[in-house]
Scaffold this motif. Structure first.
Motif, PDB file in Angstrom:
ATOM      1  N   LEU A   1      -1.516  -6.107  -1.567  1.00  0.00           N
ATOM      2  CA  LEU A   1      -1.336  -4.967  -2.470  1.00  0.00           C
ATOM      3  C   LEU A   1      -0.451  -5.395  -3.632  1.00  0.00           C
ATOM      4  O   LEU A   1       0.594  -6.001  -3.432  1.00  0.00           O
ATOM      5  CB  LEU A   1      -0.687  -3.799  -1.725  1.00  0.00           C
ATOM      6  CG  LEU A   1      -1.502  -3.215  -0.583  1.00  0.00           C
ATOM      7  CD1 LEU A   1      -0.802  -1.969  -0.036  1.00  0.00           C
ATOM      8  CD2 LEU A   1      -2.916  -2.861  -1.050  1.00  0.00           C
TER       9      LEU A   1
ATOM     10  N   SER B   1      -4.762  -1.923 -13.841  1.00  0.00           N
ATOM     11  CA  SER B   1      -4.734  -3.189 -13.110  1.00  0.00           C
ATOM     12  C   SER B   1      -5.295  -2.964 -11.705  1.00  0.00           C
ATOM     13  O   SER B   1      -5.189  -1.869 -11.168  1.00  0.00           O
ATOM     14  CB  SER B   1      -3.294  -3.678 -12.961  1.00  0.00           C
ATOM     15  OG  SER B   1      -2.733  -3.911 -14.213  1.00  0.00           O
ATOM     16  N   PRO B   2      -5.839  -4.005 -11.112  1.00  0.00           N
ATOM     17  CA  PRO B   2      -6.317  -3.838  -9.740  1.00  0.00           C
ATOM     18  C   PRO B   2      -5.147  -3.716  -8.763  1.00  0.00           C
ATOM     19  O   PRO B   2      -4.066  -4.247  -9.009  1.00  0.00           O
ATOM     20  CB  PRO B   2      -7.102  -5.125  -9.486  1.00  0.00           C
ATOM     21  CG  PRO B   2      -6.504  -6.130 -10.421  1.00  0.00           C
ATOM     22  CD  PRO B   2      -6.072  -5.359 -11.632  1.00  0.00           C
ATOM     23  N   ILE B   3      -5.381  -3.008  -7.684  1.00  0.00           N
ATOM     24  CA  ILE B   3      -4.364  -2.863  -6.630  1.00  0.00           C
ATOM     25  C   ILE B   3      -4.553  -3.974  -5.595  1.00  0.00           C
ATOM     26  O   ILE B   3      -3.593  -4.559  -5.117  1.00  0.00           O
ATOM     27  CB  ILE B   3      -4.500  -1.481  -5.936  1.00  0.00           C
ATOM     28  CG1 ILE B   3      -4.549  -0.346  -6.960  1.00  0.00           C
ATOM     29  CG2 ILE B   3      -3.383  -1.292  -4.925  1.00  0.00           C
ATOM     30  CD1 ILE B   3      -3.361  -0.222  -7.849  1.00  0.00           C
ATOM     31  N   ILE B   4      -5.798  -4.216  -5.243  1.00  0.00           N
ATOM     32  CA  ILE B   4      -6.099  -5.276  -4.269  1.00  0.00           C
ATOM     33  C   ILE B   4      -6.184  -6.594  -5.031  1.00  0.00           C
ATOM     34  O   ILE B   4      -6.974  -6.737  -5.956  1.00  0.00           O
ATOM     35  CB  ILE B   4      -7.424  -4.993  -3.544  1.00  0.00           C
ATOM     36  CG1 ILE B   4      -7.313  -3.688  -2.749  1.00  0.00           C
ATOM     37  CG2 ILE B   4      -7.794  -6.157  -2.624  1.00  0.00           C
ATOM     38  CD1 ILE B   4      -8.614  -3.227  -2.113  1.00  0.00           C
ATOM     39  N   THR B   5      -5.321  -7.540  -4.644  1.00  0.00           N
ATOM     40  CA  THR B   5      -5.256  -8.802  -5.388  1.00  0.00           C
ATOM     41  C   THR B   5      -5.193  -9.979  -4.416  1.00  0.00           C
ATOM     42  O   THR B   5      -4.694  -9.846  -3.306  1.00  0.00           O
ATOM     43  CB  THR B   5      -3.988  -8.851  -6.278  1.00  0.00           C
ATOM     44  OG1 THR B   5      -2.847  -8.495  -5.490  1.00  0.00           O
ATOM     45  CG2 THR B   5      -4.100  -7.901  -7.433  1.00  0.00           C
TER      46      THR B   5
END
Ligand SMILES: [Mg+2]
Ligand SMILES: [Mg+2]
Lengths: 433, 433
Positions: B184, B158-162
């Motif tokens: 985050l 999954s992405p960390i920066i959202t």
């Protein structure tokens, strides 16, 4: 009668048997009294065949109504089919509809622009190419962890939230940490060095962040990296471990994901050649080779992307470029004993122009030398106090490297742009979905 | 003569042979003409014995001079020693000094305050207790990945920066993403749901962030989580997979890290009991049990830490608390068919008061119901557009869960505070080293 609910990648064990597969309708076509349904279930794709007079009428009619991406449970007999790209076929006797997908599914089977696809990344990952890339990404990560775990490495996660340790923070994403400025980690290396002195051989496996405004096909602002670090290991052993790791990764993908590689049209013979030892070229030799071939580069300059592409194209294996000028590289790299203007480092360039996949080096272990180098680079020594401690208390020669996951995926899957090599890419202009 | 350079955890294969071990001096004592050196090398600890008349004089003298944490290569013969806590002993014939550690090593063998130790986390991790905890953390992560990989799961990061998806962002760390506000990730679940529709059974394994100002022994602001998500899996199968995973983790640690568990004084018999099936208690039953025992809690309230501790103490295995009131839980959980005021969820509480280690649920798959729930919770529907798509295009029943790594480590290693269960903890007041 017992029902075999299986996944598509298990069909080889059920030839001639009746099974049920739960999945989605990827595509369909009709040929008179026969319907062909391409079904996907996450583990793979398969063609199901529905013959008019061999199923109930409502089942045959359902085939007409089924929209792309509808979820279904299909029951039928598994047949081996060597002409099929999937290897097997399902002679369908029953279909249970789970949900009829809305009929405006955005990703049709025609070509779409990449921005549109990235906007729909949550759906794009369902297509065969993206499915193959992500399945191979999984295999690469699995291989890395297997290799390291089997070779006595201990996983030690580096922190993501870090105080600044560098003079410049322009490449770092800043975060508000309870009112204090903190930064997202670009590398866990310094922490891995501390961990290597505690646990011997260690690695981190995590996301790293670069606030670079580059938009090249090799850059992501958030990407994954594995960073092994080893006490009592020098520059040369470091390279040997790297090439063994890369060989292990490639051979694991060939062994376990050949179907996905074929789906991507990958030339397997190129991957089969990825066996140790890999060629090694000193930076001096690389400069000479570049100059001879008309590249304008002077000793002391860092290699650019076109230089790396040219060099990597001279070999059919990854190539180490070693012993860069100290001024091109980070302060912590160990100078060469008889020639301190170069450092004991190596970048590993992937073949076929995919660029640097590993950067590694032996680290300075001498206390006085480390202090000298920090001063030469005008770095704030007080910010490195704990890092310097590692040279005060039981310092040993040690080395490590960082391998970028998405660039490795791009190379092995032969994918032009790294943004397709991570599930949900973050780039200069994109943090959604 | 060929030199066997080995690691301490390989000594069992070299009994009676001469070997060399590269490591650090952890401790030493003297008894007349014999010196005892406790050596660590990252893989373990061992006692080396130096007898005055059996080694060269300078070697014996070196033992006096060696400071704590000096790096050395020691050569000697491996002896099995059942009285030793290490199981083996090294009769030393030679010592090569690599670096004499500065004689102000901050962590002496006496007790230190926890703040001092956290300030010196980069050195603290060298001590036997921290070494054991981190080695077991590694084993737990390895077991999780093995279990999931062997059971057909695909790793999808999954992405960390959202972007923000929630109404409130007070619990999120904010980051400056090229001038835009981003956050985050607290969980990758929504992304895992998208991935499960593409790849069937998936998991993420990454850091997650909570900007909570809590300072309890169970909280970190940066911690690691594994989040599996499975299409075509309901609430009950979800719990079965969770208990199998937890059993696998515990049994792997028992099998491979019993030495480290003993180092920590862990009662192995308590871990040996961790076998499926685990007890299940509905929220209703839990409330009744709490009330009967004098706890002041009303139906509809979330369970607090003391409640969870009481409940978990009633069992010698982890216990599932299921079917919480919908209003205690997130919008995406599937209501129970015949009783929509509760949801098909389960929290898994570790034994011995270690609190919740897993939270999981079946997710809403019906489009209309999801929209209704988003509206009821006043969530901005437009921010969830891609998540809603998953219910438009081939929605299927699906379930997932998140297991917190550090809380699991705390429980299995019997460590009071989670801050010792991660290599470099980030807490309200600490982002260094
Ligand atoms: Mg480079
Ligand atoms: Mg709870």
């Amino acid at each position: 009668m017992k029902m075999n609910i299986i996944r598509i990648n298990e069909m080889k064990d059920f030839v001639g048997e009746e099974v049920t597969i739960k999945g989605w309708l990827y595509n369909k076509r009709s040929s008179g009294k026969i319907k062909f349904l391409i079904i996907r279930d996450g583990s793979g794709f398969v063609q199901g065949v529905v013959v008019k007079n061999e199923v109930a009428e409502d089942i045959f009619d359902l085939c007409d109504k089924l929209t792309q991406e509808s979820s279904i449970a299909v029951t039928g007999v598994v047949r081996k089919d060597d002409r099929s790209p999937y290897g097997y076929e399902l002679t369908i006797s029953n279909i249970k509809l789970i949900q009829m997908a809305f009929n405006d599914y955005p990703i049709s089977l025609k070509e779409h622009g990449v921005d549109f696809l990235l906007d729909n990344r949550h759906l794009w990952i369902r297509t065969p190419k993206q499915h193959a890339i992500l399945s191979i990404r999984h295999e690469i990560i699995k291989a890395i962890q297997e290799f390291l775990n089997n070779n006595g490495f201990v996983r030690v996660d580096s922190p993501i939230i870090t105080p600044s340790t560098c003079e410049g923070t322009s490449d770092l994403f800043q975060i508000d940490y309870f009112g204090e400025n903190a930064y997202l980690s670009q590398t866990g290396q310094l922490y891995q060095e501390a961990a290597a002195m505690a646990l011997g051989k260690v690695y981190s496996f995590g996301p790293t962040f670069r606030a670079e405004k580059s938009k090249t096909r090799r850059h992501l602002n958030e990407f994954w990296m594995v960073e092994p670090e080893m006490s009592f290991v020098d520059h040369y052993e470091n390279m040997e471990i790297q090439e063994k790791l890369v060989e292990y990764i490639v051979q694991s993908v060939l062994e376990n994901r050949s179907k996905e590689l074929k789906e991507l049209g990958r030339d397997l013979s190129k991957l089969e050649k990825i066996k140790t030892p890999f060629p090694r070229l000193t930076y001096d030799e690389a400069i000479e080779m570049l100059k001879k071939n008309g590249y304008e580069i002077e000793w002391g300059n860092d290699l650019g992307s076109p230089d790396e592409t040219f060099l990597s194209n001279q070999f059919d294996k990854p190539v180490f470029i070693t012993e860069y000028p100290s001024k091109c590289k980070a302060f912590y790299m160990q100078p060469k004993e008889d020639r301190p203007e170069v450092v004991m480092c190596a970048d590993l360039l992937a073949p076929e122009g995919y660029g640097e996949i590993i950067g590694g080096s032996q680290r300075i272990h001498d206390y006085d030398l480390l202090i000298k180098r920090l001063k030469e680079e005008n770095l704030p020594i007080e910010m490195y106090d704990w890092y310097i401690d590692l040279r005060k208390y039981g310092s040993v020669p040690h080395s490590g490297f960082g391998l970028g996951i998405e660039r490795t995926v791009a190379w092995i899957t032969n994918t032009e742009h790294v943004r397709e090599c991570i599930p949900f890419p973050r780039t200069l202009s994109r943090i959604r979905p």
